[in-house]
Design an enzyme around this catalytic site. Structure first.
Site, PDB file in Angstrom:
ATOM      1  N   ASP A 111      -8.335  -2.925   0.336  1.00 27.31           N
ATOM      2  CA  ASP A 111      -9.108  -2.039  -0.536  1.00 27.31           C
ATOM      3  C   ASP A 111     -10.321  -1.558   0.245  1.00 27.31           C
ATOM      4  O   ASP A 111     -11.126  -2.352   0.719  1.00 27.31           O
ATOM      5  CB  ASP A 111      -9.524  -2.752  -1.821  1.00 27.31           C
ATOM      6  N   ARG A 155     -11.446  -1.441   9.388  1.00 25.70           N
ATOM      7  CA  ARG A 155     -10.128  -2.080   9.250  1.00 25.70           C
ATOM      8  C   ARG A 155      -9.823  -2.945  10.470  1.00 25.70           C
ATOM      9  O   ARG A 155      -9.294  -4.039  10.335  1.00 25.70           O
ATOM     10  CB  ARG A 155      -9.040  -1.017   9.039  1.00 25.70           C
ATOM     11  N   ASP A 179     -11.670  10.252   7.649  1.00 25.08           N
ATOM     12  CA  ASP A 179     -11.884  10.165   9.098  1.00 25.08           C
ATOM     13  C   ASP A 179     -12.470  11.432   9.730  1.00 25.08           C
ATOM     14  O   ASP A 179     -13.326  11.324  10.614  1.00 25.08           O
ATOM     15  CB  ASP A 179     -10.587   9.786   9.820  1.00 25.08           C
ATOM     16  N   PHE A 218      -6.820   9.453   8.894  1.00 23.98           N
ATOM     17  CA  PHE A 218      -6.479   9.873   7.528  1.00 23.98           C
ATOM     18  C   PHE A 218      -7.745   9.850   6.688  1.00 23.98           C
ATOM     19  O   PHE A 218      -8.807   9.434   7.154  1.00 23.98           O
ATOM     20  CB  PHE A 218      -5.405   8.946   6.940  1.00 23.98           C
ATOM     21  N   ASN A 227      -0.447   3.876   1.378  1.00 26.37           N
ATOM     22  CA  ASN A 227      -1.167   4.657   2.384  1.00 26.37           C
ATOM     23  C   ASN A 227      -0.578   4.397   3.784  1.00 26.37           C
ATOM     24  O   ASN A 227      -0.782   3.333   4.376  1.00 26.37           O
ATOM     25  CB  ASN A 227      -2.649   4.256   2.322  1.00 26.37           C
ATOM     26  N   THR A 251       0.838  -1.200   0.000  1.00 23.01           N
ATOM     27  CA  THR A 251       0.000   0.000   0.000  1.00 23.01           C
ATOM     28  C   THR A 251       0.871   1.247   0.000  1.00 23.01           C
ATOM     29  O   THR A 251       1.982   1.237   0.522  1.00 23.01           O
ATOM     30  CB  THR A 251      -0.928   0.022   1.245  1.00 23.01           C
TER      31      THR A 251
END
Ligand code: ITT
Length: 181
Positions: free
Chosen positions: A66, A167, A143, A140, A9, A7
């Site tokens: 994802d 998550r 949020d 992030f 991110n 990722t």
């Protein structure tokens, strides 16, 4: 052995590291896997994990995540296009669209796909909440506009967010499977 989290991110990596602390180290790998065109997050993640596992040499297991924000009153927009919409419209504009609606319910969904020499497995997590004007400096992405139980996810610590988030729930399912495999 380490899990290779594919990722770009950093926020996703921070959350996975906090959750998997003491279970397995997480290495961030910045490999740009093909995101197949689909409205099914699991299909996108599974395809990405398979491709990344092969491209990265086929040794350590790889993890792909994802995710998307699905706004009820907007027909689940931006959904699988959440990253594109964050880059183009931005989070504030998504809030403005939602604020024109009476129903401000939304949910986050994420699918984790893990691939190793035995193939690919997927793990889903979702959380419902309410969209609000941006608050908070943590987290992030979307949020700051996603409120759960009176707090936006950007107002929570990583551990607090993991305890209730999409998550965190997907990571819990992954860990349960990983420990037993
Ligand atoms: P990678 O594909 O490299 O993992 P990405 O940020 O592009 O990173 P996605 O394709 O999954 O990730 O896009 C998801 C979008 O939803 C993106 O705009 C994220 O910022 C946002 N997002 C994902 N998880 C989130 C979370 O826990 N809180 C807030 N926003 C989130």
């Amino acid at each position: 052995m380490a899990i290779q989290f594919v990722t770009g991110n950093d926020g996703k990596v921070r959350e996975a590291r906090a959750y998997l602390e003491g279970i397995e180290p997480v290495e961030q790998v910045d490999y740009d896997y093909t995101e197949v065109q689909s409205d099914d997050l699991a299909e996108i993640a599974a395809h990405g994990a398979r491709e990344a596992f092969e491209e990265l040499g086929g040794e350590d297991g790889v993890l792909v995540d994802d995710a998307g924000l699905f706004v009820d009153a907007l027909g689940d927009f931006p959904g699988p296009y959440s990253a594109y919409v964050e880059d183009t419209l931005g989070v504030e504009r998504v809030w403005q669209l939602a604020s024109a609606e009476e129903n401000r319910r939304a949910h986050f969904r994420t699918v984790l796909a893990y691939c190793d020499e035995n193939g690919v497995e997927t793990f889903e997590g979702a959380v419902g909440g309410t969209l609000v004007a941006p608050r908070g400096k943590g987290g992030f992405g979307y949020d700051p506009i996603f409120e759960y139980n009176g707090q936006t996810m950007a107002e929570m610590s990583t551990e607090q967010k993991n305890a209730i988030s999409h998550r965190g729930r997907a990571l819990a399912a992954f860990v349960e499977w990983y420990a037993e495999r």
